[in-house]
Design a protein around this motif. Structure first.
Motif, PDB file in Angstrom:
ATOM      1  N   UNK A 186       0.830  -1.201   0.000  1.00  0.00           N
ATOM      2  CA  UNK A 186       0.000   0.000   0.000  1.00  0.00           C
ATOM      3  C   UNK A 186       0.863   1.249   0.000  1.00  0.00           C
ATOM      4  N   UNK A 187       0.945   1.862  -1.154  1.00  0.00           N
ATOM      5  CA  UNK A 187       1.664   3.119  -1.314  1.00  0.00           C
ATOM      6  C   UNK A 187       0.621   4.210  -1.533  1.00  0.00           C
ATOM      7  N   UNK A 188       1.036   5.497  -1.580  1.00  0.00           N
ATOM      8  CA  UNK A 188       0.063   6.551  -1.881  1.00  0.00           C
ATOM      9  C   UNK A 188      -0.605   6.352  -3.237  1.00  0.00           C
ATOM     10  N   UNK A 189       0.060   5.636  -4.134  1.00  0.00           N
ATOM     11  CA  UNK A 189      -0.489   5.377  -5.457  1.00  0.00           C
ATOM     12  C   UNK A 189      -0.992   3.943  -5.486  1.00  0.00           C
ATOM     13  N   UNK A 190      -2.089   3.711  -4.802  1.00  0.00           N
ATOM     14  CA  UNK A 190      -2.576   2.355  -4.547  1.00  0.00           C
ATOM     15  C   UNK A 190      -2.821   1.550  -5.807  1.00  0.00           C
ATOM     16  N   UNK A 191      -3.152   2.216  -6.901  1.00  0.00           N
ATOM     17  CA  UNK A 191      -3.552   1.477  -8.089  1.00  0.00           C
ATOM     18  C   UNK A 191      -2.376   1.018  -8.910  1.00  0.00           C
ATOM     19  N   UNK A 192      -1.257   1.707  -8.822  1.00  0.00           N
ATOM     20  CA  UNK A 192      -0.208   1.526  -9.804  1.00  0.00           C
ATOM     21  C   UNK A 192       0.919   0.607  -9.350  1.00  0.00           C
ATOM     22  N   UNK A 193       1.222   0.566  -8.073  1.00  0.00           N
ATOM     23  CA  UNK A 193       2.414  -0.136  -7.617  1.00  0.00           C
ATOM     24  C   UNK A 193       2.094  -1.366  -6.782  1.00  0.00           C
ATOM     25  N   UNK A 194       2.882  -2.407  -6.992  1.00  0.00           N
ATOM     26  CA  UNK A 194       2.823  -3.615  -6.168  1.00  0.00           C
ATOM     27  C   UNK A 194       4.250  -4.035  -5.843  1.00  0.00           C
ATOM     28  N   UNK A 195       4.406  -4.741  -4.748  1.00  0.00           N
ATOM     29  CA  UNK A 195       5.724  -5.266  -4.366  1.00  0.00           C
ATOM     30  C   UNK A 195       5.695  -6.774  -4.631  1.00  0.00           C
ATOM     31  N   UNK A 196       6.693  -7.261  -5.359  1.00  0.00           N
ATOM     32  CA  UNK A 196       6.724  -8.694  -5.663  1.00  0.00           C
ATOM     33  C   UNK A 196       7.299  -9.485  -4.496  1.00  0.00           C
ATOM     34  N   UNK A 197       7.428 -10.804  -4.681  1.00  0.00           N
ATOM     35  CA  UNK A 197       7.874 -11.686  -3.610  1.00  0.00           C
ATOM     36  C   UNK A 197       9.282 -11.365  -3.130  1.00  0.00           C
ATOM     37  N   UNK A 198      10.097 -10.736  -3.978  1.00  0.00           N
ATOM     38  CA  UNK A 198      11.461 -10.373  -3.615  1.00  0.00           C
ATOM     39  C   UNK A 198      11.553  -8.984  -3.002  1.00  0.00           C
ATOM     40  N   UNK A 199      10.409  -8.313  -2.881  1.00  0.00           N
ATOM     41  CA  UNK A 199      10.387  -6.982  -2.289  1.00  0.00           C
ATOM     42  C   UNK A 199      10.598  -5.853  -3.276  1.00  0.00           C
ATOM     43  N   UNK A 200      10.660  -6.176  -4.561  1.00  0.00           N
ATOM     44  CA  UNK A 200      10.866  -5.153  -5.586  1.00  0.00           C
ATOM     45  C   UNK A 200       9.525  -4.506  -5.925  1.00  0.00           C
ATOM     46  N   UNK A 201       9.501  -3.173  -5.927  1.00  0.00           N
ATOM     47  CA  UNK A 201       8.280  -2.438  -6.257  1.00  0.00           C
ATOM     48  C   UNK A 201       8.212  -2.275  -7.767  1.00  0.00           C
ATOM     49  N   UNK A 202       7.064  -2.669  -8.341  1.00  0.00           N
ATOM     50  CA  UNK A 202       6.871  -2.608  -9.785  1.00  0.00           C
ATOM     51  C   UNK A 202       5.495  -2.055 -10.087  1.00  0.00           C
ATOM     52  N   UNK A 203       5.302  -1.663 -11.355  1.00  0.00           N
ATOM     53  CA  UNK A 203       3.961  -1.273 -11.773  1.00  0.00           C
ATOM     54  C   UNK A 203       3.041  -2.482 -11.677  1.00  0.00           C
ATOM     55  N   UNK A 204       1.790  -2.217 -11.335  1.00  0.00           N
ATOM     56  CA  UNK A 204       0.789  -3.280 -11.288  1.00  0.00           C
ATOM     57  C   UNK A 204       0.677  -3.899 -12.679  1.00  0.00           C
ATOM     58  N   UNK A 210      -1.758  -5.313 -14.038  1.00  0.00           N
ATOM     59  CA  UNK A 210      -3.115  -5.238 -14.563  1.00  0.00           C
ATOM     60  C   UNK A 210      -3.200  -4.109 -15.596  1.00  0.00           C
ATOM     61  N   UNK A 211      -3.353  -4.456 -16.871  1.00  0.00           N
ATOM     62  CA  UNK A 211      -3.377  -3.472 -17.961  1.00  0.00           C
ATOM     63  C   UNK A 211      -4.544  -2.506 -17.802  1.00  0.00           C
ATOM     64  N   UNK A 212      -5.674  -2.973 -17.331  1.00  0.00           N
ATOM     65  CA  UNK A 212      -6.827  -2.093 -17.158  1.00  0.00           C
ATOM     66  C   UNK A 212      -6.509  -0.988 -16.147  1.00  0.00           C
ATOM     67  N   UNK A 213      -5.820  -1.344 -15.083  1.00  0.00           N
ATOM     68  CA  UNK A 213      -5.420  -0.362 -14.073  1.00  0.00           C
ATOM     69  C   UNK A 213      -4.462   0.657 -14.685  1.00  0.00           C
ATOM     70  N   UNK A 214      -3.435   0.181 -15.356  1.00  0.00           N
ATOM     71  CA  UNK A 214      -2.452   1.075 -15.968  1.00  0.00           C
ATOM     72  C   UNK A 214      -3.116   1.993 -16.987  1.00  0.00           C
ATOM     73  N   UNK A 215      -3.977   1.436 -17.835  1.00  0.00           N
ATOM     74  CA  UNK A 215      -4.653   2.251 -18.858  1.00  0.00           C
ATOM     75  C   UNK A 215      -5.550   3.311 -18.230  1.00  0.00           C
TER      76      UNK A 215
END
Length: 73
Positions: free
Chosen positions: A5-23, A25-30
């Motif tokens: 949960x970052x301030x930009x809840x829709x765009x960012x996720x943290x993967x299993x290794x702890x790396x933060x990446x864009x979500x 989900x193409x619908x979210x990004x679009x």
């Protein structure tokens, strides 16, 4: 992917290794790209919301469990 949960809840996720990446989900990004596109045209956050509401467009949100859903702006 594990939700982070970052301030930009829709765009960012943290993967299993702890790396933060864009979500992935193409619908979210679009949809978020559309927010910025409309903001560039209308120059106002409130006008972006007016546009989304008048055209029946929904914004992605996360519930308390981290699941994405679309809701009215």
């Amino acid at each position: 992917m594990v939700n982070w949960h970052s301030p930009y809840l829709w765009v960012w996720v943290r993967d299993e290794l702890g790396v933060v990446q864009k979500d992935p989900n193409r619908e979210v990004i679009n949809r978020i790209n559309l927010v910025f596109e409309i903001f560039g045209q209308r120059k106002s956050a409130s006008k972006v919301l007016q546009t989304f509401n008048s055209e029946g467009l929904l914004l992605p949100r996360r519930n308390r469990f981290g699941d994405i859903f679309l809701a009215q702006a």
